[in-house]
Each structure stands twice: as C-alpha cells, then as structure tokens.
Design an enzyme around this catalytic site. Structure first.
Site, short mmCIF file in Angstrom:
data_model
loop_
_atom_site.label_atom_id
_atom_site.label_comp_id
_atom_site.label_asym_id
_atom_site.label_seq_id
_atom_site.Cartn_x
_atom_site.Cartn_y
_atom_site.Cartn_z
N ARG A 37 7.55 -12.79 -7.16
CA ARG A 37 6.95 -12.61 -8.05
C ARG A 37 7.17 -10.98 -7.27
NH1 ARG A 37 4.96 -17.91 -8.46
NH2 ARG A 37 5.57 -19.14 -9.63
N ARG A 38 6.76 -10.41 -8.55
CA ARG A 38 6.12 -9.17 -8.71
C ARG A 38 5.55 -8.32 -9.50
NH1 ARG A 38 9.35 -4.69 -6.96
NH2 ARG A 38 8.60 -2.40 -7.55
N GLY A 120 -16.51 -5.67 1.77
CA GLY A 120 -15.59 -5.46 1.68
C GLY A 120 -14.13 -5.95 2.40
N LYS A 191 -25.02 -10.59 -1.76
CA LYS A 191 -23.60 -11.65 -0.53
C LYS A 191 -24.31 -12.87 -0.31
CE LYS A 191 -22.10 -6.51 -0.48
NZ LYS A 191 -22.65 -5.13 -0.22
#
Ligand SMILES: NC(=O)c1ccc[n+]([C@@H]2O[C@H](COP(=O)([O-])OP(=O)(O)OC[C@H]3O[C@@H](n4cnc5c(N)ncnc54)[C@H](OP(=O)(O)O)[C@@H]3O)[C@@H](O)[C@H]2O)c1
Length: 408
Positions: A37-38, A120, A191
C-alpha cells in the site's frame, strides 16, 4: 483502507511534522514495496491551514504531531471513534489520557501507536509491548530526557554551572526557550508513566510518578562524584516492588561500570530487566525532527502491516513510595572536633550505613562527601532532617541518589 493507497491526515507541520512530510515523500516507494500500500499525505492541519473535519473524512490514518493535550486529545479521540488508525508522538497526551484513548481504539478496532512519544527513534515501546511480551518485566529504567542529559554531560566535562550548561543547550537547540518540563523532570515523568503502563499492564497516571529535576545540582557535586568514580544522570525508574510498583524520576549517581554511565549528550537509553532475559539496553537519539519522524513513519508501516498489541490494564498494582536507595550526601560543616562523630551517630541511630567518605578542608570549615549503602529512603530522610538541624552545618545538606549495582 483502499488497496492501492493509504490516505494520511497530518495534524501539525512543525519540526516533526515537516520532517515526516519529507521522509514519507522519500520513502513511499520502499513502503509500498513492503506493505503493498502506498501511503500519501492527503491533508495537513496547522493553526493557519487546513480543516480537521475534511481531513478526518478522507484519512485512513491520522498522524498527530501537534503536541500538548488540547486540541490533540479531542482530534485523536474523534479520529479513533471514527474508525481511523492514529499515530502520535505526544507523550503528554498518552501519559494523561491513555486510559480513554486506548479504550476508544479498542472499541473501534483500530490501532493507536506512539513509538516516538518515548526516547524518540529508540524503539522502546515496540520492544516492551511486542518483542518482550513473552516475559515478565521487573524493571524498566533509563535516560529518557536528552536535554537534561546534555546539561549534566556539559557540567561534568567542562565544569560549567547548571545555568551556563542550560544556555549552551538552548544555543544548540537541545533545550526549548522554556525548558521547565525538561529540567523539573516532568517530561521524563510522562515518559516513565507510559513505559510503566506498558511493562506492567496496569493503569499508571502522571500523578503516580514522583519526580525531581536537576536545577539544584552544583558543579562540585559532579566533581566530588568523579573522585568517587560516579557519574550523574537524570534517571527514570519503573519497577515492581513487592506486590506493587514504583515509578520515579530523580538525579542519580552511577558507578562507572553501569551501562547507562557512558550515555552522554542528548542521547537517550532505556534498560529492561526480566529474569528470563537478564537485561537489554537500547540507546540512541531521543529527539530531533528527522529522528522522531522516522519513528512515526515506522508506526505507519506497522499499521499497514497488521495488528497492534492491546494496551488494556490486566490488574491494578499499588504504587509503593518507600523505596530502598543508596545516597550521596554533601555537607559543609565547621571544621571542629567531634563533628564527624555526631554525624556518624545520627546516621547510626537511623540505621544508615556509610560506604565511603571524602573530607576536604575549606579554611575554618570542611566539606564532607559521603556515599551511603542502600537502605529505606524513609530512614535516610529521617537522618537528613536531623543532620540539617545540627548547629555546625554551614549550608543546607545536598543529597542525591546513587545506583550501586555494577554490571560486568
Ligand atoms: N521536536 C522533537 O524533537 C520531538 C521529539 C519527540 C517527540 N516530539 C513530539 O512531537 C510532537 C510535535 O512536536 P514539534 O517539535 O514538531 O512541535 P512544533 O514544531 O511546535 O509543531 C507543532 C505543529 O502543530 C501545529 N499546531 C499547534 N497548535 C495547533 C492547533 N491548536 N491546531 C492545529 N495545529 C496546531 C503548529 O501549527 P503552526 O505551524 O500553524 O504553528 C505546528 O505546525 C509533540 O507532541 C512533541 O512532544 C517532538
């Protein structure tokens, strides 16, 4: 989802959103080859551009890169309820509204992915909730705030004060103009709430996390610690304690053999411990536009590839507050007979035992730097309160936790 393409509604076109837009353009061929799938961006929302309702109507996946809790919470909730998969990099959103958002995703049978919200591009969320789903984790801990790690590294390597190290971090773009959330430990606390929830399958809210920051750290704490073979980090620790859990953020000295001791500058690192796996350490860039966008795009690929883990709490574990810790203690005292004996008496009566002591003269005063063996924090706190009231003390005592474990 259409067979040929996947429509992405992008909320937020700032540092990460712009990097994500560019990265997706460059990687679309490869992703199409992997996922059949794009993905293509089919609508962008920012304060000055775009219409949320139109974007939502067209999107298969909504990528939220606005930040903060509102309107991000409302948009993400609306997207999930409308049956759209969502990717977010927003730690405050997940830490504060995780219960509501996970329930909405489950009810709609869609995925909510948030790899970039912690550390990150370091894939800690995926490793904890997918790769290590087969083991019972006992502890997840690490350096999850790059700004404070940069500041502490700068203080250790150059002897800079906290204020000038912070200024340098701002010049280099590692700290925001308002760095409050980073330096108070609030960013790391959000976090750690997310990591604790995923590792221990229990609801963990921001209020369950106790946190301290780094603004009180003095250059001579770091210099003395170096003499004692220690380096200073702002650590987040989530662990099982008895039948409950403890989730905390605090500045902490590590012995040189510790795997987190050499993690310097804006890097992040997270360790996971479980009896079956001993320990795993993951480290890398904790922020940056392209780095964070890479994690966001990884989540998009995961959605295109299949099912997500379910983040439903399995039990409610109590939060334990009186933890066992070792401490570094910095005292400035009058240099006179009997001082050390009185301090030793206070420590002894409170059952706090000393591992090492460094004493230096300062004219008529003396500086005593001690490292204690591990023991209940309540006992150390009681000893500290007594020491703080002794008449020969020249300045308020400074105490910083120490992780004693050495790794080979
Ligand atoms: N930057 C990093 O290194 C990093 C690392 C890890 C995670 N993250 C997370 O990634 C997310 C995005 O961070 P960022 O650094 O890219 O933020 P940013 O540069 O401040 O960009 C925020 C974007 O959101 C848009 N926006 C803000 N309020 C809005 C509103 N009410 N309605 C619509 N659009 C709004 C802004 O619009 P305008 O363009 O019109 O101002 C801007 O395009 C945050 O959750 C952050 O915690 C960032």
């Amino acid at each position: 989802m259409s067979r040929e393409s996947c429509s992405i509604g992008l909320l937020g076109l700032g540092t990460v959103g712009t990097a994500f837009h560019e990265l997706l353009g460059r990687r679309a061929d490869e992703i199409e080859a992997i996922c059949e799938r794009r993905p293509r961006i089919d609508g962008v929302l920012r304060r000055s551009e775009g219409d949320f309702e139109e974007i939502l109507a067209r999107a298969d996946i909504v990528v939220e890169l606005i930040g903060g809790t509102e309107p991000a919470r409302e948009y993400v909730l609306r997207a999930l309820e409308a049956g759209k998969h969502v990717v977010s990099a927003n730690k405050q959103l997940i830490a504060q509204h995780g219960d509501e958002l996970f329930a909405a995703a489950r009810a709609a049978g869609v995925q909510l992915r948030f790899e970039a919200a912690v550390a990150g591009v370091v894939p800690v969320i995926r490793v904890i909730s997918e790769s290590l789903a087969g083991t019972e984790m006992t502890r997840v801990f690490g350096i999850v705030n790059g700004t404070t790690n940069f500041i502490l590294t700068e203080m250790a390597n150059t002897g800079a004060t906290y204020a000038s190290a912070l200024e340098r971090a701002q010049e280099l773009g590692y700290a925001e103009a308002d760095p409050t959330d980073d330096i108070t430990g609030a960013d790391a606390a959000a976090k750690m709430a997310i990591l604790a929830r995923l590792a221990f399958h229990t609801p963990v809210n921001l209020a369950d996390v106790t946190f301290e920051g780094i603004a009180e750290i003095q250059p001579d704490d770091i210099a003395y610690a170096r003499d004692l073979g220690l380096s200073l980090k702002l650590l987040g620790v989530a662990e099982r304690v008895g039948g409950g859990i403890s989730v905390r953020v605090f500045p902490c000295f590590l012995y040189r053999g510790h795997p987190l001791a050499p993690v310097e500058g804006p890097f992040n690192a997270v360790m996971v411990e479980a009896p079956a796996i001993t320990e795993i350490t993951m480290s890398g860039p904790g922020a940056g536009g392209t780095e964070t966008a890479t994690a966001v795009l990884g989540d998009v690929v995961s959605i295109l590839s299949g099912d997500a883990p379910v983040h439903e709490p399995r039990e409610r574990l109590d939060v334990v507050r009186d933890i066992s810790s070792a401490f570094y203690l910095h005292l400035e005292v009058a240099d006179r007979h009997g001082v050390l004996a009185q301090i030793a008496d206070v420590l002894g009566r409170n059952e706090v035992s000393v591992r090492s002591v460094v004493q230096r003269g300062l004219g008529n005063d003396a500086r005593l730097v001690m490292v204690m063996h591990e023991g209940p924090e309540s006992r150390f706190d009681a000893a500290l309160e007594e020491i703080a009231s002794l008449d020969f003390l020249r300045a308020a005592p400074r105490a910083i936790r120490v992780i004693e474990e050495e790794f080979v």
